[in-house]
Design an enzyme around this catalytic site. Structure first.
Site, PDB file in Angstrom:
ATOM      1  N   ASP A   1      -7.972  -6.987   1.660  1.00 63.93           N
ATOM      2  CA  ASP A   1      -6.925  -7.180   2.670  1.00 63.93           C
ATOM      3  C   ASP A   1      -7.455  -6.621   3.977  1.00 63.93           C
ATOM      4  OD1 ASP A   1      -5.244  -4.590   3.807  1.00 63.93           O
ATOM      5  OD2 ASP A   1      -6.426  -4.143   2.028  1.00 63.93           O
TER       6      ASP A   1
ATOM      7  N   ASP B   1       0.865  -1.177   0.000  1.00 65.98           N
ATOM      8  CA  ASP B   1       0.000   0.000   0.000  1.00 65.98           C
ATOM      9  C   ASP B   1       0.904   1.231   0.000  1.00 65.98           C
ATOM     10  OD1 ASP B   1       0.937   0.355   2.524  1.00 65.98           O
ATOM     11  OD2 ASP B   1      -0.942  -0.021   3.551  1.00 65.98           O
TER      12      ASP B   1
ATOM     13  N   GLN C   1     -11.462   7.416  -4.357  1.00 70.85           N
ATOM     14  CA  GLN C   1     -11.909   7.986  -3.083  1.00 70.85           C
ATOM     15  C   GLN C   1     -13.308   8.583  -3.260  1.00 70.85           C
ATOM     16  OE1 GLN C   1     -10.770   7.673  -0.091  1.00 70.85           O
ATOM     17  NE2 GLN C   1      -8.724   6.839  -0.409  1.00 70.85           N
TER      18      GLN C   1
END
Length: 370
Positions: A266, A93, A189
């Site tokens: 994840d 990430d 986002q």
């Protein structure tokens, strides 16, 4: 392209997809759950043990590895795969979420984010260019673009600013990312605002990344809101690119995410709660450290065939955890990762047989009852 997805089957009654994700370090089946190895290790586990639970693709953390031991050292070691002795695919990430989680310890500008280390208070500055330098040095198969993760709840105005900055930063990441054996994924986002999510998706899709993360969810919003965002976002996502729901890993959310068309997940949840003495079972969560299990000689989950459940009782594992013996949290971690990977295996089988909705109903009826 170093990373691509081939969709092998679409489930008839949902948006779920069965696929193969090809990476420089091998092929993995999707939908997939990635165990989190924050500091280049899945806590308490060897790579062999992670594989035994069914883990095939692990996540590691740019922010933490930059602070310790440093990306230059990892590069010197031959990259993250060699450094941690993991021969499967790795995703890193971008550190965006970690940096924004620092709250008062960080300052956001157009150029990047200045922050103080949570370890020693030292000052650092992350820009999209700096993050790309770090991720390329780490050398994972998949690198995530540097994004701004808006908190929940937040004003729409703030969510707009974070979305716009995420788009500009994604462009900057793309401009400097040169590593040919590494795929750079963009991150969508927009908070919980449907129009903003759609806008973010369109702006990032125009940049043609090989895959997309859906960021800024699982940050405290009600699950129903997360599902609404996915319902609205998934129909506009390209069919031929992997879709990665970041930071999501509770059993119910995994199933609901797959139903809506997510390919990758994840989360630290399975390993984190394991270290607190809590495990997933087919009948819901069980806190094995509780006194009621002191004389319970059954396995943690009677339907589970993981190493811990085949060999040890609740009473013994409780004893280990109460006496701070490391084996205790190793066994709960092995179990939780096995449980989640087994769930993913069952989900993939249900997609194959076009019975995912039935599987969801059967699983959740028993799991939520616990």
């Amino acid at each position: 392209m170093p990373v691509k997805i081939k969709i092998e089957k679409k489930e008839k009654h949902t948006r779920a997809r069965l696929g193969k994700l090809t990476t420089p370090h091998g092929e993995v089946e999707t939908p997939i759950f990635m165990p989190v190895g924050t500091q280049a290790t899945v806590k308490t586990m060897t790579p062999e043990e992670v594989k035994e639970t069914g883990g095939r693709l692990v996540l590691s953390n740019t922010y933490h590895l930059y602070l310790r031991p440093g990306h230059d050292l990892v590069k010197e070691a031959g990259g993250l795969h060699k450094f941690m002795n993991w021969d499967g695919p790795i995703l890193t990430d971008s550190g965006g979420f970690q940096v924004f989680s620092l709250g008062p310890l960080r300052t956001i500008t157009e150029e990047g984010v200045e922050f103080r280390s949570h370890i020693d208070g030292s000052k650092h500055f992350f820009t999209p260019e700096k993050v790309m330098e770090i991720e390329q040095a780490l050398g994972a198969d998949i690198a995530m673009a540097f994004d701004e993760c808006a908190p929940y709840p937040c004003e729409k105005e703030y969510a707009v600013a974070a979305l716009e900055r995420t788009t500009r930063w994604a462009e900057r990441c793309k401009r400097v990312h040169k590593r040919e054996d590494q795929a750079l994924f963009g991150i969508i986002q927009g908070g919980v605002f449907p129009d903003l999510r759609e806008r973010s998706a369109k702006e990032l899709l125009a940049m043609d990344f090989p895959g997309y993360g859906i960021g800024g969810l699982s940050v405290g919003e009600p699950k129903e809101l997360m599902y609404e965002v996915l319902d609205q976002l998934m129909p506009i996502m390209p069919e031929d690119k992997p879709r990665y729901l970041m930071g999501v890993g509770s059993p119910d959310c995994l199933i609901e995410g797959v139903v809506r068309g997510v390919d990758m997940f994840d989360c630290v949840l399975p390993t984190r709660i394991a270290r607190n003495g809590t495990v997933f079972t087919h009948n819901g969560k069980l806190t094995v450290r509780n006194a009621e299990y002191a004389r319970d000689f059954r396995p943690m989950d009677q339907q589970c065939d993981c190493y811990a459940c085949r060999n040890y009782s609740r009473a013994y594992i409780r004893h280990l955890i109460k006496t701070d013996e490391i084996l205790g949290i190793r066994l709960t971690t092995i179990h939780n990762l096995h449980f989640i990977q087994h769930l993913m295996q069952n989900i993939r089988q249900a997609i194959r047989e076009d019975r995912l909705l039935e599987y969801r109903e059967d699983f959740l009826k028993v799991f939520n009852a616990g």
